[in-house]
Design a protein around this motif. Structure first.
Motif, PDB file in Angstrom:
ATOM      1  N   ARG A 158       0.846  -1.201   0.000  1.00 19.48           N
ATOM      2  CA  ARG A 158       0.000   0.000   0.000  1.00 19.48           C
ATOM      3  C   ARG A 158       0.877   1.245   0.000  1.00 19.48           C
ATOM      4  N   PRO A 159       1.594   1.494  -1.069  1.00 19.40           N
ATOM      5  CA  PRO A 159       2.499   2.643  -1.093  1.00 19.40           C
ATOM      6  C   PRO A 159       1.789   3.973  -0.915  1.00 19.40           C
ATOM      7  N   ASP A 160       0.480   4.034  -1.256  1.00 15.67           N
ATOM      8  CA  ASP A 160      -0.264   5.284  -1.085  1.00 15.67           C
ATOM      9  C   ASP A 160      -0.442   5.655   0.376  1.00 15.67           C
ATOM     10  N   LEU A 161      -0.351   4.666   1.272  1.00 15.95           N
ATOM     11  CA  LEU A 161      -0.526   4.912   2.706  1.00 15.95           C
ATOM     12  C   LEU A 161       0.742   4.627   3.500  1.00 15.95           C
ATOM     13  N   ASP A 162       1.847   4.509   2.817  1.00 18.25           N
ATOM     14  CA  ASP A 162       3.121   4.184   3.451  1.00 18.25           C
ATOM     15  C   ASP A 162       3.877   5.473   3.781  1.00 18.25           C
ATOM     16  N   ALA A 216      -3.649  13.378   0.367  1.00 21.93           N
ATOM     17  CA  ALA A 216      -3.976  12.040   0.870  1.00 21.93           C
ATOM     18  C   ALA A 216      -5.190  12.078   1.795  1.00 21.93           C
TER      19      ALA A 216
END
Length: 343
Positions: free
Chosen positions: A226-230, A240
């Protein structure tokens, strides 16, 4: 004679509050007795030299009573949601919203609205401590929770830090499920899109559309997926949208788990710390007032819907006569003092 911190009584409308002020007036906190709720925390900024508001709390009595956004709410005996407001414990079924057949959303426990009283206070030239207590959680007081819990909340204020220690004691004769959390919103006086965030977590808790974690190990997903939330590497929040729980938190060199919200323009940081548990992050996109003006960084002892999860049962169990504490806090770091997180 060296001046000490001051503790004075005040009110937010009709609600009693306690105001804690440093001798030089460069640190200040306001706590409402309702819910032992932090209303304001200010620290003297090394950028402007003036006290800087670092939280986005309830502004008036109406907001405090409405509990919209659960601003700095103390979360007990459960943080976040209990699915469908029902759970089974020790062979018995419990309904937290009996008679409700429509919207059965319940979240963040009862303590945030309970009446607390000041049990003890101490002041020194370097700090002040408030010990607040409630005996409101008793069988019959709250539907679906037939357990007797005493809660104490200890606030400690220093020149640059606010520490909170919540202790739950089971004064009943049966084992009780219990977990604690905190729901503060933090601000550095800039739009949150411009701030950077660092979360030392390795795992994200995966949820369904109702934000209830999936069963068993299906709930855990590596942040590599989950790179969008990393945010293991500090990066700008930008646009975000986050309402998520982070797990497998890594302590820093000093032993604290620190989540860091920073302003790259000034170098100022807020370091939200805890020693265990999980961290829930909410970017305030659905707030009724001032959406995305602040970020909720929430230390929690257990994950959402813990009351319905066998894998959380041992962590929740509070035996008769037993006590358990959950400590957390936040430290302001000025631009001149900023260093890598965890040090």
């Amino acid at each position: 004679m060296t001046a000490e911190y001051r503790i004075t009584e005040s009110r937010l409308g009709g609600e009693p509050t306690l105001v804690v002020t440093a001798p030089d007036d460069r640190a200040r906190a306001v706590v409402a007795l309702r819910g032992a709720t932090l209303l304001s925390w200010q620290v003297g900024s090394d950028v402007t030299g003036e006290p800087k508001e670092l939280t986005d709390g309830y502004r008036d009595e109406k907001e405090l009573l409405a509990q919209d956004g659960v601003r700095a709410g103390l979360l007990a005996p459960f943080p976040n949601r209990v699915a469908h407001a029902r759970y089974r414990y020790d062979g018995r079924h419990h309904d937290l919203l009996p008679g409700h057949h429509g919207d059965r959303l319940i979240y963040h426990g009862f303590a945030r609205e309970a009446a607390f009283a000041l049990a003890h206070a101490t002041t020194t030239p370097d700090s002040a401590r408030l010990l607040l207590r409630t005996t409101a959680i008793r069988p019959g007081a709250y539907s679906g929770y037939p357990f007797a819990i005493d809660l104490t909340v200890e606030y400690t204020l220093t020149a640059d830090e606010l520490s909170v220690d919540v202790r739950a004691t089971n004064v009943g004769d049966t084992t009780a499920p219990h977990a604690t959390g905190w729901h503060p919103y933090f601000s550095l006086s800039r739009p949150i899109d411009d701030l950077t965030l660092h979360i030392p977590a390795h795992t994200l808790i995966r949820t369904d559309a109702a934000l209830v974690p999936l069963p068993g190990e299906d709930a855990r997903v590596p942040l590599d997926d989950r790179p969008d939330l990393d945010f293991r590497v500090p990066r700008r929040l930008g646009g975000a949208v986050i309402d998520a729980c982070y797990a497998d938190l890594a302590p820093g060199t000093g032993g604290r788990i620190e989540t860091v919200l920073a302003d790259p323009a000034t170098g100022e940081e807020l370091r939200v710390w805890q020693h265990s548990g999980y961290l829930h992050v909410f970017t305030g996109d659905t707030l009724a007032r001032d959406r995305r003006a602040s970020v909720a960084l929430e230390p929690v002892e257990a994950m959402t819907d813990a009351f319905n999860r066998p894998d959380q049962a041992a962590a929740l169990a509070l035996e008769p006569g037993g006590s358990r504490a959950f400590a957390f806090g936040v430290r302001y770091v000025g631009s001149a003092d900023a260093a890598p997180a965890g040090l």
